[in-house]
Scaffold this motif. Structure first.
Motif, PDB file in Angstrom:
ATOM      1  N   GLN A 185      10.896  -8.017   3.838  1.00 54.03           N
ATOM      2  CA  GLN A 185      12.066  -7.304   3.314  1.00 54.03           C
ATOM      3  C   GLN A 185      12.138  -7.439   1.790  1.00 54.03           C
ATOM      4  O   GLN A 185      12.420  -6.481   1.078  1.00 54.03           O
ATOM      5  N   ASP A 211       1.120  -0.113  12.409  1.00 54.23           N
ATOM      6  CA  ASP A 211       1.647   1.105  11.788  1.00 54.23           C
ATOM      7  C   ASP A 211       0.611   2.039  11.170  1.00 54.23           C
ATOM      8  O   ASP A 211       0.923   3.180  10.857  1.00 54.23           O
ATOM      9  N   GLY A 240      10.999   2.103  -7.725  1.00 53.89           N
ATOM     10  CA  GLY A 240      10.797   3.544  -7.567  1.00 53.89           C
ATOM     11  C   GLY A 240       9.538   3.866  -6.781  1.00 53.89           C
ATOM     12  O   GLY A 240       9.074   4.994  -6.783  1.00 53.89           O
ATOM     13  N   LEU A 241       8.970   2.861  -6.099  1.00 52.80           N
ATOM     14  CA  LEU A 241       7.759   3.097  -5.311  1.00 52.80           C
ATOM     15  C   LEU A 241       8.135   3.504  -3.893  1.00 52.80           C
ATOM     16  O   LEU A 241       9.218   3.177  -3.415  1.00 52.80           O
ATOM     17  N   SER A 242       7.231   4.228  -3.236  1.00 50.50           N
ATOM     18  CA  SER A 242       7.474   4.650  -1.856  1.00 50.50           C
ATOM     19  C   SER A 242       6.751   3.705  -0.919  1.00 50.50           C
ATOM     20  O   SER A 242       5.533   3.728  -0.813  1.00 50.50           O
ATOM     21  N   VAL A 243       7.545   2.864  -0.259  1.00 53.64           N
ATOM     22  CA  VAL A 243       6.960   1.810   0.559  1.00 53.64           C
ATOM     23  C   VAL A 243       7.628   1.776   1.930  1.00 53.64           C
ATOM     24  O   VAL A 243       8.846   1.844   2.035  1.00 53.64           O
ATOM     25  N   VAL A 244       6.793   1.679   2.948  1.00 60.38           N
ATOM     26  CA  VAL A 244       7.289   1.659   4.311  1.00 60.38           C
ATOM     27  C   VAL A 244       7.218   0.233   4.849  1.00 60.38           C
ATOM     28  O   VAL A 244       6.178  -0.412   4.740  1.00 60.38           O
ATOM     29  N   GLN A 245       8.335  -0.231   5.401  1.00 57.60           N
ATOM     30  CA  GLN A 245       8.318  -1.566   6.000  1.00 57.60           C
ATOM     31  C   GLN A 245       7.571  -1.496   7.324  1.00 57.60           C
ATOM     32  O   GLN A 245       7.920  -0.707   8.200  1.00 57.60           O
ATOM     33  N   VAL A 300      11.026  -0.665  -3.691  1.00 57.06           N
ATOM     34  CA  VAL A 300      11.969   0.455  -3.723  1.00 57.06           C
ATOM     35  C   VAL A 300      12.734   0.452  -5.049  1.00 57.06           C
ATOM     36  O   VAL A 300      12.962   1.495  -5.656  1.00 57.06           O
ATOM     37  N   ALA A 301      13.086  -0.734  -5.523  1.00 55.79           N
ATOM     38  CA  ALA A 301      13.798  -0.825  -6.798  1.00 55.79           C
ATOM     39  C   ALA A 301      12.904  -0.415  -7.971  1.00 55.79           C
ATOM     40  O   ALA A 301      13.393  -0.036  -9.023  1.00 55.79           O
ATOM     41  N   ARG A 355       1.326   4.952  -2.268  1.00 58.00           N
ATOM     42  CA  ARG A 355       2.256   4.605  -1.194  1.00 58.00           C
ATOM     43  C   ARG A 355       1.955   3.174  -0.776  1.00 58.00           C
ATOM     44  O   ARG A 355       0.826   2.717  -0.935  1.00 58.00           O
ATOM     45  N   ASP A 390      -0.101   5.572  12.566  1.00 56.54           N
ATOM     46  CA  ASP A 390       0.801   6.696  12.309  1.00 56.54           C
ATOM     47  C   ASP A 390       0.357   7.578  11.141  1.00 56.54           C
ATOM     48  O   ASP A 390       0.931   8.632  10.910  1.00 56.54           O
ATOM     49  N   TYR A 391      -0.621   7.132  10.375  1.00 50.78           N
ATOM     50  CA  TYR A 391      -0.994   7.906   9.187  1.00 50.78           C
ATOM     51  C   TYR A 391      -2.052   8.945   9.527  1.00 50.78           C
ATOM     52  O   TYR A 391      -2.979   8.672  10.298  1.00 50.78           O
ATOM     53  N   VAL A 423       9.640  -5.097   0.182  1.00 56.62           N
ATOM     54  CA  VAL A 423      10.077  -3.694   0.267  1.00 56.62           C
ATOM     55  C   VAL A 423      11.188  -3.436  -0.750  1.00 56.62           C
ATOM     56  O   VAL A 423      11.162  -2.435  -1.480  1.00 56.62           O
ATOM     57  N   ASN A 424      12.151  -4.339  -0.805  1.00 50.90           N
ATOM     58  CA  ASN A 424      13.255  -4.171  -1.759  1.00 50.90           C
ATOM     59  C   ASN A 424      12.747  -4.088  -3.192  1.00 50.90           C
ATOM     60  O   ASN A 424      13.182  -3.242  -3.969  1.00 50.90           O
TER      61      ASN A 424
END
Lengths: 201, 390
Positions: free
Chosen positions: A50, A71, A60-65, A57-58, A44, A74-75, A53-54
């Motif tokens: 941005q 942040d 296929g990775l799971s990434v949180v901005q 995501v392109a 992750r 939150d984990y 992140v783009n």
């Protein structure tokens, strides 16, 4: 696939296969993709930009901005085997808190950082009286994202103060990795970058 | 929602407009325990289902929208509400994907809702229509997919109330969802959002032409009430900055104040127009029912108060998205979803787009959004082995 930078290659080498990894400041996702392909890692990412992140995501990775300072809280505790801070810690506002979060979320932490005590830095500051601009730190003082620079020794001392166990330190010297000791005087002088493998108490 | 402004004008994709009818004594059992004896689901599809049936994308529409996603709306004659996103060569490429969008239960564009005939009485349902939930909407969508022979969704996507349906899909049918994109949404409706909806409902009910919900039998329409409801809601879909930029204090067709209560300001005239045009395409009772469904939505409450509990079995890839200027469904709400998905160790990505256009941004031309969504869907499709175009 994009060629990994040297510090990312050292980090990748520290990660055991089949583990869960959180890459904080994962950029375009090169490391996460490499780990997924070569080590079957369930990865992750957290990334501020941005564009980063783009790109992730392109892929296929799971990434949180988001950013490391706000942040990571939150984990869930113990959610990952490794939390990686690749060239990220020096750009955070609260490095101490980020490190504490890192070892809370992950069983291991991996931190790579530029060594501000490298001899080129020292001579630049001593000889020219200017803030050093080098290959590892190419920005001028006024537009650098790196707001908390430290040396290998500084980081080792902070890790000790936070009661983190330093399992391994690798220095990059002339682009080549060397296993070094955390408080080695020569590493502090000659390492361009250092990569720490850490554990919480 | 306002309709998306068509920036480009390429040929819209070929739309297949259809209906699926479900009959039987208990065609649809609702969350309230009541049943709908007959259910019609009106839907539109674009593109073709592939032989492996692996390229289906379900688009879930928002409160005031409908199934006409990418083709001209038969009522308004305007382009589909997401024709920037759905079509040949777009994010949801109709040459690669089979796009389905169904009008929600309780709606007024062909799917069974309060304006339809209650088979038990031979009269319009009106307020005898049972209260529906987001879960009921999703159940009806699942029945439609069963009818179409689609077991698995490559992607389920939607904004606002559409995003609530996406979250419900992830929680109720995790095994049917390959990837999901909840956009500008929340896992529960906030007190402020319920409050705004209540203003809208009270405006409708205060209109004498509402006739206790029985206006169809009286041959009237509570158009004033519905228009006010729409005007109030429309403000919440925009942002202060967008209103200021678009209208400022500019006067409408005049140099001076009228010193009366005409629409002196452009912003007043705009809102009145929004209200009037909404009345022509939306049913007042549908508005009551659908806003209620959103108010009742609280995914965590359905899972012992812990949102992560809703996503325990989820294997899907998820991309959560929000917009900086959206104060109706603010980024903090999206982050709660991301937090829960992380706690459930789901494959979640999250992105916040910088725009000043407010909640409605998801319907507008936001190039960064197209780039992120396009990358996400395309990579999910590659992973699932859906053939690329050309």
């Amino acid at each position: 696939m994009a060629h990994l930078s040297q510090d990312l290659a050292v980090i990748a080498d520290m990660v055991l296969p089949g583990t869960r990894v959180l890459d904080v400041g994962c950029g375009d996702g090169a490391l996460l993709e490499h780990l997924a392909r070569t080590k079957n890692v369930d990865g992750r990412g957290v990334e501020l930009s941005q564009a980063g992140v783009n790109a992730c995501v392109a892929r296929g990775l799971s990434v949180v901005q988001g950013d490391a300072d706000s942040d990571l809280a939150d984990y869930p505790t113990g959610a990952f085997d490794y939390v990686i801070l690749g060239q990220t810690i020096q750009a955070t506002r609260y490095p101490r808190t980020v490190l504490q979060q890192m070892v809370r979320i992950g069983r291991h932490g991996i931190v790579s950082l530029p060594n501000f005590a490298h001899w080129r830095m020292r001579t630049s500051l001593l000889g020219r009286g200017r803030m050093p601009v080098t290959r590892a730190l190419p920005n001028a003082w006024y537009d650098t994202p790196n707001i908390h620079m430290c040396s290998v020794r500084d980081f080792s001392e902070l890790a000790q103060e936070l009661k983190l166990t330093i399992d391994r330190v690798v220095s990059l010297r002339g682009g080549k990795p060397h296993a070094v000791k955390p408080f080695s005087i020569s590493a502090n002088l000659f390492a361009e970058q250092a990569i720490f493998l850490l554990r919480g108490a | 929602m306002s309709e998306a402004v068509a920036v480009l004008a390429p040929a819209p994709p070929l739309a297949n407009v259809a209906e699926a009818r479900f009959a039987g004594p208990r065609a649809l059992t609702l969350d309230s325990g009541q049943v709908l004896p007959e259910l019609t689901v009106a839907y539109t599809t674009y593109g073709e289902l592939n032989a492996a049936r692996s390229n289906a994308v379900l688009v879930c529409h928002a409160l005031s929208l409908d199934q006409h996603v990418a083709s001209d709306n038969p009522v308004t004659g305007r382009p589909g509400w997401w024709d920037l996103m759905v079509g040949p060569g777009k994010v949801f490429d109709t040459r690669r994907f089979f796009i389905i969008c169904a009008n929600v239960v309780g709606g007024c564009m062909g799917t069974t809702g309060p304006k339809d005939i209650n088979p038990a009485t031979g009269q319009s349902y009106g307020l005898s229509f049972p209260v529906i939930t987001i879960g009921d909407m999703v159940k009806a969508e699942a029945m439609l997919l069963d009818r179409l022979g689609i077991a698995e969704l490559l992607c389920v996507v939607g904004g606002s109330m559409g995003g609530m349906q996406v979250l419900e899909w992830m929680a109720t049918y995790p095994e049917r969802v390959v990837s999901a994109m909840p956009i500008a949404t929340a896992a529960k409706h906030s007190a402020q959002n319920i409050a705004f909806h209540e203003v809208g409902r009270q405006a409708i009910m205060a209109d004498p032409d509402w006739c206790g919900g029985d206006y169809q039998r009286h041959g009237v329409v509570p158009s004033k009430g519905l228009a006010v409801a729409r005007m109030a809601a429309h403000i919440t879909y925009l942002s202060e900055a967008a209103l200021q930029r678009k209208f400022g204090r500019t006067l409408q067709d005049r140099q001076h104040f009228s010193y009366a209560f005409d629409a002196d300001f452009q912003v007043e005239s705009y809102l009145r127009h929004q209200g009037r045009s909404f009345v022509e395409r939306f049913d007042a009772n549908s508005y009551l029912y659908i806003t209620r469904a959103m108010d009742y939505f609280d995914l965590a409450a359905d899972h012992g108060g812990v949102l992560a509990g809703a996503f325990g079995k989820l294997k899907s890839r998820v991309c959560v998205a929000s917009f900086t200027s959206d104060w109706l469904f603010p980024t903090a709400e999206s982050k709660k979803i991301v937090h829960a998905l992380n706690a459930a160790a789901a494959n979640v990505s999250f992105v916040e787009f910088a725009t000043d256009t407010g909640h409605d941004a998801f319907l507008l031309d936001v190039p960064e959004m197209f780039a992120t969504f396009g990358g996400f869907v395309s990579s999910a499709a590659d992973h699932r082995g859906v053939k690329r175009v050309g």
